[in-house]
Design an enzyme around this catalytic site. Structure first.
Site, PDB file in Angstrom:
ATOM      1  N   HIS A  72       0.750  -1.051  -0.077  1.00 43.95           N
ATOM      2  CA  HIS A  72      -0.031   0.101  -0.151  1.00 43.95           C
ATOM      3  C   HIS A  72       0.861   1.257   0.087  1.00 43.95           C
ATOM      4  O   HIS A  72       1.741   1.502   0.879  1.00 43.95           O
ATOM      5  CB  HIS A  72      -0.955  -0.042   1.389  1.00 43.95           C
ATOM      6  CG  HIS A  72      -2.194  -1.068   1.203  1.00 43.95           C
ATOM      7  ND1 HIS A  72      -3.141  -0.788   2.054  1.00 43.95           N
ATOM      8  CD2 HIS A  72      -2.265  -1.869   0.227  1.00 43.95           C
ATOM      9  CE1 HIS A  72      -3.969  -1.811   1.680  1.00 43.95           C
ATOM     10  NE2 HIS A  72      -3.580  -2.569   0.581  1.00 43.95           N
ATOM     11  N   TYR A 201      -9.846   4.975   6.722  1.00 43.37           N
ATOM     12  CA  TYR A 201     -10.243   5.375   8.304  1.00 43.37           C
ATOM     13  C   TYR A 201     -11.142   6.342   8.369  1.00 43.37           C
ATOM     14  O   TYR A 201     -10.988   7.382   7.830  1.00 43.37           O
ATOM     15  CB  TYR A 201      -8.900   6.154   8.970  1.00 43.37           C
ATOM     16  CG  TYR A 201      -7.738   4.798   9.214  1.00 43.37           C
ATOM     17  CD1 TYR A 201      -7.631   4.084  10.372  1.00 43.37           C
ATOM     18  CD2 TYR A 201      -6.891   4.548   8.022  1.00 43.37           C
ATOM     19  CE1 TYR A 201      -6.626   3.483  10.622  1.00 43.37           C
ATOM     20  CE2 TYR A 201      -5.740   3.722   8.401  1.00 43.37           C
ATOM     21  CZ  TYR A 201      -5.736   3.060   9.500  1.00 43.37           C
ATOM     22  OH  TYR A 201      -4.667   2.362   9.720  1.00 43.37           O
ATOM     23  N   PRO A 293      -4.976   0.033  18.341  1.00 38.04           N
ATOM     24  CA  PRO A 293      -4.479  -0.293  16.975  1.00 38.04           C
ATOM     25  C   PRO A 293      -4.429   0.793  15.788  1.00 38.04           C
ATOM     26  O   PRO A 293      -4.245   0.346  14.802  1.00 38.04           O
ATOM     27  CB  PRO A 293      -5.724  -1.529  16.868  1.00 38.04           C
ATOM     28  CG  PRO A 293      -6.810  -1.198  17.623  1.00 38.04           C
ATOM     29  CD  PRO A 293      -6.004  -0.381  18.901  1.00 38.04           C
ATOM     30  N   LYS A 297       0.621  -0.048  15.001  1.00 39.57           N
ATOM     31  CA  LYS A 297       1.914   0.165  15.685  1.00 39.57           C
ATOM     32  C   LYS A 297       2.415  -1.175  16.240  1.00 39.57           C
ATOM     33  O   LYS A 297       3.781  -1.145  16.717  1.00 39.57           O
ATOM     34  CB  LYS A 297       2.327   1.203  16.275  1.00 39.57           C
ATOM     35  CG  LYS A 297       2.151   2.618  15.541  1.00 39.57           C
ATOM     36  CD  LYS A 297       3.164   2.685  14.337  1.00 39.57           C
ATOM     37  CE  LYS A 297       2.904   3.682  13.437  1.00 39.57           C
ATOM     38  NZ  LYS A 297       3.712   3.889  12.213  1.00 39.57           N
ATOM     39  N   TYR A 385       3.110   6.912   9.661  1.00 39.77           N
ATOM     40  CA  TYR A 385       2.254   5.837   9.505  1.00 39.77           C
ATOM     41  C   TYR A 385       3.260   4.832   8.770  1.00 39.77           C
ATOM     42  O   TYR A 385       3.045   3.601   9.203  1.00 39.77           O
ATOM     43  CB  TYR A 385       1.319   6.201   8.281  1.00 39.77           C
ATOM     44  CG  TYR A 385       0.289   5.186   8.301  1.00 39.77           C
ATOM     45  CD1 TYR A 385      -0.997   5.104   9.120  1.00 39.77           C
ATOM     46  CD2 TYR A 385       0.274   4.005   7.227  1.00 39.77           C
ATOM     47  CE1 TYR A 385      -1.694   4.344   8.899  1.00 39.77           C
ATOM     48  CE2 TYR A 385      -0.645   2.968   7.308  1.00 39.77           C
ATOM     49  CZ  TYR A 385      -1.791   3.041   7.997  1.00 39.77           C
ATOM     50  OH  TYR A 385      -2.520   2.222   7.857  1.00 39.77           O
TER      51      TYR A 385
END
Length: 391
Positions: A72, A201, A293, A297, A385
């Protein structure tokens, strides 16, 4: 039994460390309370940072990940259904993440263990640590009714939040920092195609939602729920209906519904203990820290911990220098706290908090709008990220 390193726990932290030590020619024995099937079958995270992907390749474990994992280069955010994409690869000079389930990572770690001569003791009950503040620590345990003992140079506590390792450190030595969030994640796994090729998200007035996946044919979806919710009250139809509302019409139009084969509710917590070393005992992974979550990480932090530990131990045995092991806790915690900050911030940005009012909601929407229109804000999100570098 005598070994250089006793590793408590055969989860990601313990097994990655075992492979790293074997590659450096350092003897280790891994003790695990459960059997392989249990450890391998635990449903956990599925997003690997660049550092974890690189380590899989470095250890010669990345072949299946490269075939089956999903690279991704970006991720999607939504405010009440309005989507926008953050191009992480472009913003970070090419760094990406890999969608590859923790169960698959564990299978690769275990499959390679026996051919490489790694020593793993499963079904090790009543594990106890002894003399950790001396130069001669040891570990005792019971396996199939027989009492056994391992003498070692160092003990690595990789046995998770509920393990025995952190509990072996005197309470007067430890400082703990914790934030318990007033909600959980209700998640399902279903053998249906994901609604998008990248994660979504979503911040919605009804609560957070996440569209994720494990493969092109297996989807992982989450919605924020109250801590007192019961799984039995959430039929598949009710879940799909709520998910569709929270993701918004654009993403909902691409959702493929189907029966779930796994459904669970996970509470959210931030937790850090300091220091991550006491005497000859070192903590790594969930034994030392928990992250919500939202930022993906957890396993990645465990990986960075054990990379630092392996470097320190290699320096100790190859150069007879204790500088690395003496500096491990401070070095690891510096990265841990940055990851905790990102996970805390991302959780606060995307979730509905029961004690917050309309003003707080407007601030979330405004911040999402700022991120959408600011390259600098997107760079900050993307750098965190994909994973900050080891220093």
């Amino acid at each position: 039994m005598r070994t250089q390193i006793a590793i408590i726990g055969a989860g990601p932290a313990g097994m990655f460390l075992a492979h790293l030590l074997a590659a450096a020619g350092i003897d280790a024995v891994v003790l695990e309370r459960r059997d392989r099937a249990y450890v391998e079958g635990r449903v956990r995270a599925g997003v690997l940072e660049q550092i974890t992907v690189d380590l899989m390749d470095r250890l010669g474990l990345g072949q299946r990940m490269r075939r089956e994992g999903l690279v991704h280069g970006g991720t999607n955010l939504a405010a009440d259904g309005e989507l926008f994409r953050v191009d992480m690869a472009e913003l970070t000079g090419g760094s990406t993440v890999m969608v590859y389930g923790q169960q698959e990572v564990m299978k690769d770690l275990f499959d390679a263990a026996e051919p490489r001569g790694l020593s793993i003791v499963f079904d090790a009950d009543e594990v106890a640590l002894h003399d950790i503040d001396t130069d001669a620590p040891s570990v005792t345990f019971r396996q199939y009714g027989q009492e056994r003992r391992i003498d070692c140079d160092f003990i690595m506590g990789c046995d998770g939040y509920h393990g025995v390792s952190r509990a072996a450190i005197p309470e007067a030595v430890l400082k703990t920092f914790e934030r318990v969030y007033p909600f959980g994640w209700l998640g399902i796994l279903a053998d249906v195609p994901p609604c998008d090729h990248e994660l979504i998200y979503s911040n919605h007035e009804r609560g957070f939602a996440l569209a994720s996946m494990r493969s092109p044919t297996r989807s992982r979806y989450y919605i924020q729920c109250a801590l007192d919710e019961r799984i039995e009250d959430w039929s598949d139809d009710r879940f799909w209906d709520e998910l569709s509302i929270r993701l918004g019409p654009e993403a909902a139009a691409r959702i493929t519904r189907g029966p779930s084969f796994e459904k669970s509710i996970a509470p959210l917590r931030s937790f850090v203990t300091e220091p991550m070393r006491h005497g000859r005992l070192f903590l790594a992974g969930d034994a030392a820290h928990i992250v919500p979550p939202t930022g993906a990480k957890g396993m990645n932090l465990a990986v960075s911990d054990v990379i630092m530990l392996s470097e320190a131990l290699n320096e100790y045995y190859a150069e007879r220098s204790s500088a690395g092991i003496d500096g491990y806790s401070a070095r690891a915690l510096a990265r841990v706290w940055k990851a905790e900050r990102f996970s805390w911030w991302f959780t606060g940005l995307t979730h509905r908090f029961p004690d917050r009012d309309g003003f707080d909601r407007k601030m979330q929407v405004a911040e999402l709008a700022y991120i959408r229109g600011s390259r600098a804000a997107q760079v900050t999100l993307a750098e965190n990220y994909v994973g900050l570098p080891l220093v």
